[in-house]
Enzyme design. Structure first.
Site, short mmCIF file in Angstrom:
data_model
loop_
_atom_site.label_atom_id
_atom_site.label_comp_id
_atom_site.label_asym_id
_atom_site.label_seq_id
_atom_site.Cartn_x
_atom_site.Cartn_y
_atom_site.Cartn_z
N HIS A 99 0.83 -1.22 0.00
CA HIS A 99 0.00 0.00 0.00
C HIS A 99 0.87 1.27 0.00
O HIS A 99 0.56 2.22 -0.70
CB HIS A 99 -0.92 0.02 1.23
CG HIS A 99 -2.14 -0.84 1.10
ND1 HIS A 99 -2.92 -1.20 2.18
CD2 HIS A 99 -2.73 -1.42 0.01
CE1 HIS A 99 -3.94 -1.94 1.75
NE2 HIS A 99 -3.83 -2.10 0.46
N TYR A 125 -9.40 4.88 2.79
CA TYR A 125 -10.05 3.73 3.44
C TYR A 125 -11.58 3.79 3.45
O TYR A 125 -12.24 2.76 3.21
CB TYR A 125 -9.46 3.50 4.84
CG TYR A 125 -8.15 2.77 4.70
CD1 TYR A 125 -8.11 1.37 4.71
CD2 TYR A 125 -6.97 3.46 4.45
CE1 TYR A 125 -6.93 0.69 4.50
CE2 TYR A 125 -5.78 2.79 4.23
CZ TYR A 125 -5.76 1.41 4.26
OH TYR A 125 -4.60 0.73 4.04
N GLU A 153 0.93 1.82 8.04
CA GLU A 153 1.38 2.57 6.86
C GLU A 153 1.97 3.91 7.30
O GLU A 153 3.00 4.34 6.78
CB GLU A 153 0.22 2.71 5.86
CG GLU A 153 -0.05 1.35 5.22
CD GLU A 153 -1.45 1.14 4.65
OE1 GLU A 153 -2.17 2.14 4.43
OE2 GLU A 153 -1.82 -0.04 4.43
C1 HEM Z 1 -8.88 -3.02 5.08
C2 HEM Z 1 -8.80 -2.66 3.81
C3 HEM Z 1 -7.89 -3.29 2.79
C4 HEM Z 1 -7.49 -4.59 2.64
C5 HEM Z 1 -7.89 -5.81 3.46
C6 HEM Z 1 -6.60 -4.63 1.48
C7 HEM Z 1 -5.98 -5.76 1.00
C8 HEM Z 1 -5.07 -5.78 -0.03
C9 HEM Z 1 -4.37 -6.95 -0.50
C10 HEM Z 1 -4.55 -8.37 0.06
C11 HEM Z 1 -3.54 -6.56 -1.50
C12 HEM Z 1 -2.65 -7.47 -2.36
C13 HEM Z 1 -1.25 -7.51 -1.87
C14 HEM Z 1 -0.41 -8.47 -2.70
O1 HEM Z 1 -0.25 -8.22 -3.90
O2 HEM Z 1 0.03 -9.46 -2.15
C15 HEM Z 1 -3.71 -5.13 -1.65
C16 HEM Z 1 -3.06 -4.36 -2.60
C17 HEM Z 1 -3.49 -3.12 -2.97
N1 HEM Z 1 -4.44 -2.37 -2.36
FE1 HEM Z 1 -5.40 -2.83 -0.67
N2 HEM Z 1 -6.49 -3.36 0.97
C18 HEM Z 1 -7.26 -2.52 1.73
C19 HEM Z 1 -7.43 -1.18 1.53
C20 HEM Z 1 -7.06 -0.51 0.39
C21 HEM Z 1 -7.45 0.84 0.05
C22 HEM Z 1 -8.27 1.76 0.94
C23 HEM Z 1 -6.93 1.12 -1.18
C24 HEM Z 1 -7.07 2.36 -2.02
C25 HEM Z 1 -8.25 2.90 -2.31
C26 HEM Z 1 -6.19 -0.07 -1.59
C27 HEM Z 1 -5.49 -0.19 -2.78
C28 HEM Z 1 -4.62 -1.22 -3.07
C29 HEM Z 1 -3.74 -1.21 -4.22
C30 HEM Z 1 -3.65 -0.09 -5.27
C31 HEM Z 1 -3.00 -2.39 -4.15
C32 HEM Z 1 -1.87 -2.81 -5.06
C33 HEM Z 1 -2.37 -3.56 -6.19
C34 HEM Z 1 -1.24 -3.99 -7.09
O3 HEM Z 1 -0.46 -3.11 -7.52
O4 HEM Z 1 -1.19 -5.19 -7.37
N3 HEM Z 1 -6.29 -1.03 -0.63
N4 HEM Z 1 -4.64 -4.69 -0.75
#
Ligand code: HEM
Length: 142
Positions: free
Chosen positions: A81, A91, A133
């Site tokens: 993140h 969030y 973060e």
């Molecule tokens: C409690 C809330 C959240 C959970 C449980 C969560 C969970 C995850 C998970 C499991 C990944 C994948 C990590 C990996 O590649 O191994 C990820 C990546 C990511 N998350 Fe979240 N996330 C949350 C909140 C957010 C929020 C608020 C945003 C933005 C609006 C966000 C944006 C992203 C982005 C942009 C990626 C990277 C994707 C990539 O480049 O592959 N996430 N998140």
């Protein structure tokens, strides 16, 4: 989170396992239609992003009484993140989109109690991420 909230969230784990990918697919549709500015953050995301999110939402429900089991994956995701510059104000976008998706996909199973418990549980997990973060951002600027 109180014990009742945790018990309700845990009781939804089997449903999430079953329908998690459907929920997160709808979640992204909600997110990008309501908050198009979020698209920019996901521009390099892998196509299986929704599967990863679904797995984590399920793992959270299943481990709500042993969150230490999620410690490693939370650390990893927080680092990812930070790499894509996720901020605290993002969030609520995901929270709102996720809750609407849970309600839509679970239908009758998404009672008011389930929805209230998930709203609280999402708030709790968000804060865990936001704090981690923040710590990484601070470290980077030292
Ligand atoms: C409690 C809330 C959240 C959970 C449980 C969560 C969970 C995850 C998970 C499991 C990944 C994948 C990590 C990996 O590649 O191994 C990820 C990546 C990511 N998350 Fe979240 N996330 C949350 C909140 C957010 C929020 C608020 C945003 C933005 C609006 C966000 C944006 C992203 C982005 C942009 C990626 C990277 C994707 C990539 O480049 O592959 N996430 N998140």
């Amino acid at each position: 989170m109180n014990e009742t909230t945790k018990a309700i969230v845990k009781s939804t784990a089997p449903l999430l396992k079953d329908k998690g990918e459907q929920i997160t697919t709808v979640m992204y549709e909600n997110l990008f239609s309501k908050y198009p500015q979020a698209k920019e953050l996901f521009k390099d995301a892998t196509p299986d992003q929704y599967v990863k999110l679904a797995n984590m939402v399920y793992a959270y429900a299943a481990n709500i009484n042993q969150l230490e089991n999620l410690q490693k994956s939370i650390e990893k995701v927080a680092q990812i993140h930070v790499n894509v510059k996720i901020l605290p104000e993002h969030y609520p976008w995901v929270g709102e989109s996720l809750l609407i998706a849970i309600k839509e996909v679970l239908g009758e199973e998404a009672t008011d109690e389930v929805m209230d418990a998930w709203a609280e549980a999402y708030g709790f997990l968000s804060q865990v991420f936001i704090d981690k973060e923040q710590a990484i951002y601070t470290e980077q600027n030292e």
